[in-house]
Design an enzyme around this catalytic site. Structure first.
Site, mmCIF file in Angstrom:
data_model
loop_
_atom_site.group_PDB
_atom_site.id
_atom_site.type_symbol
_atom_site.label_atom_id
_atom_site.label_comp_id
_atom_site.label_asym_id
_atom_site.label_seq_id
_atom_site.Cartn_x
_atom_site.Cartn_y
_atom_site.Cartn_z
ATOM 1 C CB CYS A 244 -0.949 0.002 1.194
ATOM 2 S SG CYS A 244 -2.045 -1.428 1.257
ATOM 3 N NE ARG B 54 -10.946 -2.055 -0.114
ATOM 4 C CZ ARG B 54 -9.947 -2.217 -0.972
ATOM 5 N NH1 ARG B 54 -9.057 -1.252 -1.136
ATOM 6 N NH2 ARG B 54 -9.848 -3.328 -1.677
ATOM 7 C CG ASP C 51 -12.588 -5.233 -0.009
ATOM 8 O OD1 ASP C 51 -12.862 -4.231 0.689
ATOM 9 O OD2 ASP C 51 -11.915 -5.178 -1.049
#
Length: 196
Positions: free
Chosen positions: A67, A127, A125
């Site tokens: 990241c 998000r 996930d």
């Protein structure tokens, strides 16, 4: 509803960016941020990166993910070519830093990144990229080239009113620590990775 709460120019190692803070509440300590490189023309195709917060990788240079390197590469690209980084405060695929550390502890016991989240009762996930689309609409951006390997980010633009011109790959070389993580990204999440 998101609104722009503040804006300022910030010089960085990669050039000067105009930074916007978006939130529903003016006192929000963790607003989403949009970093716009100099000479970016919103009336043309805008290079865009949706980037989710990762304090371990970006600030402390963790080798468990890529990241921090992705963020640096995106800032360099946007500074050189024009564009913006939409920095989403969705740490650890939106499970937060405490749960992220709990998941890391499970990974030390042999679970992979997805198994650890699921064992904690969390989504693989969680998000929401719709919020990034909302910010693009608020900035009146109509056409973008999206820097991503994640097909879910591409799908988030469907029916958004924003035209996707092209995908810009952003692939970082793996290391001995994150090879399994990147493999899971490719084979479980379907990320468009050619070097894995």
């Amino acid at each position: 509803m998101l609104t722009i709460q503040a804006q300022s120019n910030i010089p960085t190692d990669f050039g000067t960016f105009s930074v916007y803070a978006f939130s529903e509440n003016k006192d929000d300590w963790n607003p989403h941020l949009v970093w716009v490189a100099a000479h970016t023309d919103f009336s043309k195709t805008v290079n865009v990166r949706f980037h989710s917060e990762c304090i371990t990788g970006e600030v402390f240079h963790s080798r468990k993910c890529e990241c921090g390197q992705q963020l640096d590469a995106a800032m360099k690209y946007m500074s050189e070519n024009g564009g913006m980084i939409i920095y989403l405060r969705q740490e650890g695929r939106n499970i937060g830093i405490i749960n992220k550390l709990r998941a890391y502890a499970l990974q030390e016991k042999g679970f992979d990144t997805v198994e650890a989240n699921l064992k904690l009762g969390l989504p693989a996930d969680g998000r929401d990229f719709g919020v990034a689309v909302e910010m693009l609409n608020l900035l009146k951006v109509k056409e973008i080239s999206l820097m991503t390997n994640n097909p879910e980010k591409l799908k988030s633009l469907e029916n958004s009113g924003i035209r996707l011109n092209q995908r810009i790959p952003l692939e970082i070389e793996s290391n001995e620590t994150n090879e399994g993580y990147l493999s899971k990204k490719k084979y479980y999440f379907g990320h468009l990775l050619e070097k894995v």
